[in-house]
Scaffold this motif. Structure first.
Motif, short mmCIF file in Angstrom:
data_model
loop_
_atom_site.label_atom_id
_atom_site.label_comp_id
_atom_site.label_asym_id
_atom_site.label_seq_id
_atom_site.Cartn_x
_atom_site.Cartn_y
_atom_site.Cartn_z
N GLU A 189 1.17 1.78 -4.38
CA GLU A 189 2.33 2.64 -4.65
C GLU A 189 2.66 3.48 -3.42
N ASP A 190 1.64 3.96 -2.73
CA ASP A 190 1.88 4.67 -1.48
C ASP A 190 2.53 3.74 -0.46
N ALA A 191 2.07 2.51 -0.40
CA ALA A 191 2.63 1.54 0.54
C ALA A 191 4.09 1.26 0.22
N ARG A 192 4.42 1.07 -1.04
CA ARG A 192 5.80 0.77 -1.41
C ARG A 192 6.73 1.93 -1.05
N ALA A 193 6.28 3.15 -1.30
CA ALA A 193 7.09 4.32 -0.96
C ALA A 193 7.28 4.43 0.56
N ALA A 244 2.75 -10.97 7.89
CA ALA A 244 2.24 -10.58 6.58
C ALA A 244 2.57 -9.12 6.32
N GLN A 245 2.93 -8.80 5.07
CA GLN A 245 3.25 -7.44 4.64
C GLN A 245 4.37 -6.83 5.50
N ASP A 246 5.39 -7.63 5.79
CA ASP A 246 6.52 -7.14 6.58
C ASP A 246 7.24 -6.04 5.81
N GLU A 296 9.85 -6.56 3.01
CA GLU A 296 9.44 -7.08 1.71
C GLU A 296 8.53 -6.05 1.02
N ALA A 297 8.46 -6.12 -0.30
CA ALA A 297 7.60 -5.20 -1.05
C ALA A 297 6.14 -5.50 -0.74
N PRO A 298 5.35 -4.49 -0.38
CA PRO A 298 3.94 -4.74 -0.05
C PRO A 298 3.12 -5.05 -1.29
N THR A 299 2.03 -5.75 -1.08
CA THR A 299 1.11 -6.07 -2.18
C THR A 299 -0.28 -5.52 -1.93
N LEU A 334 -1.55 1.20 1.35
CA LEU A 334 -0.90 1.61 2.59
C LEU A 334 -1.84 1.52 3.78
N ARG A 335 -3.11 1.88 3.61
CA ARG A 335 -4.03 1.79 4.74
C ARG A 335 -4.24 0.34 5.15
N GLU A 336 -4.34 -0.56 4.19
CA GLU A 336 -4.49 -1.98 4.52
C GLU A 336 -3.25 -2.50 5.24
N ALA A 337 -2.08 -2.09 4.77
CA ALA A 337 -0.85 -2.52 5.42
C ALA A 337 -0.77 -2.00 6.85
#
Length: 307
Positions: free
Chosen positions: A138-142, A160-162, A165-168, A171-174
């Motif tokens: 959710e942090d990543a999506r925001a 990957a995780q561009d 696009e919506a992340p999966t 946030l730290r992993e992204a």
């Protein structure tokens, strides 16, 4: 509603007044750090002395004022702080002035909410690590929505995780996936070593000469030590390393305590970088995070000190 979400996982229960005091202190510290960002001449960046890249210092002041409340909102998730702060700044200026600043400062303010300044730099850094570990999808999506809104220059595409696009992943992993090409993402992956290990000692060592000069000296430490990732994205690694070479001379003079603003050659270098469209934006963003960390690590909400 902003600030109404649950406190980040792992936050110890404290009375509401204490949380609000920390949020208010963090907000003032953030505003002060952003003010220093434009008070100091940082070659290639916008300052009161020198506009550039189609922007003026007033854009940065307006974006800081707009972002200050949401980024320091008590109990808010890191992603929420980022998204609402960037949206508010964009609405105030209609340009990207502070995406990197917000990305760096939101976790620091969340960490300060946990520790309240206890334990100085080590205490803040330990709390920051807890905050970074707790970041989720959710942090990543925001954060991705904030990045898409700000549209930073030279972002390109990722395999990957561009950000388009919506992340999966969290946030730290992204951020870890982007760390090889973005120094702000690298801070998320590694726990802000540039802020605490390189920038903060430089800022504190120079602070006796004034906060603006400390900010300038810190900027030169970053610029002479690290390829600025904003320059790398837009102009390539070779150009970024050329700027490192140019900065080394000025870093040594700053370390000796010389007043660089009295030297016309320093202003000429600033204007020359802008004429070449070279903006060391990542280095400047890291400086704001350092100035914020300096205030938070010496914090006493009852009697605040801002340098």
């Amino acid at each position: 509603m902003l600030g109404a979400s649950a406190a980040p996982a792992g936050v110890k229960a404290v009375d509401g007044l204490a949380v609000l005091d920390r949020a208010a202190f963090g907000r003032r510290a953030f505003l002060r750090a952003c003010a220093l960002d434009v008070q100091a001449r940082k070659p290639g960046n916008v300052s009161i002395a020198s506009p550039g890249h189609g922007m003026q210092a007033e854009h940065f002041k307006a974006s800081a004022a707009a972002a200050a409340c949401p980024i320091s909102s008590a109990g808010a998730r890191v992603g929420e702080r980022i998204e609402v702060a960037v949206r508010a700044a964009w609405q105030a200026t209609h340009c990207n002035t502070n995406l990197g600043i917000v990305l760096l400062c939101a976790p620091l303010l969340a960490a300060f909410e946990r520790c309240g300044g206890a334990g100085g730099a080590e205490g803040l850094r330990a709390a920051l690590e807890e905050v970074l570990q707790a970041l989720d999808v959710e942090d990543a999506r925001a954060a991705y929505r904030a990045i898409a809104l700000a549209r930073p220059g030279g972002l390109g595409r990722a395999p990957a995780q561009d950000v388009a696009e919506a992340p999966t992943v969290g946030l730290r992993e992204a951020m870890a996936l982007a760390a090889h090409r973005d120094r702000i993402a690298w801070q998320y992956q590694h726990g802000y070593p540039d802020v605490f290990g390189l920038g903060l000692p430089a800022f504190l060592a120079a602070r006796a000469r004034g906060a603006a000069r400390a900010m300038q000296a810190t900027f030169l430490e970053f610029l002479a030590a690290l390829p600025d990732s904003h320059i790398v994205r837009k102009h390539g690694d070779a150009v970024a390393h050329c700027v490192i070479g140019e900065a080394a001379h000025w870093r040594e003079r700053a370390r000796r305590g010389e007043l660089l603003d009295d030297d016309p050659a320093f202003a000429a270098w600033d204007e020359g970088l802008k004429a070449r469209a070279l903006n060391p934006g990542t280095s400047a963003d890291l400086c704001v995070a350092v100035a914020l960390a300096a205030a938070l690590t010496e914090a006493c909400p009852a009697s605040p000190r801002f340098y």
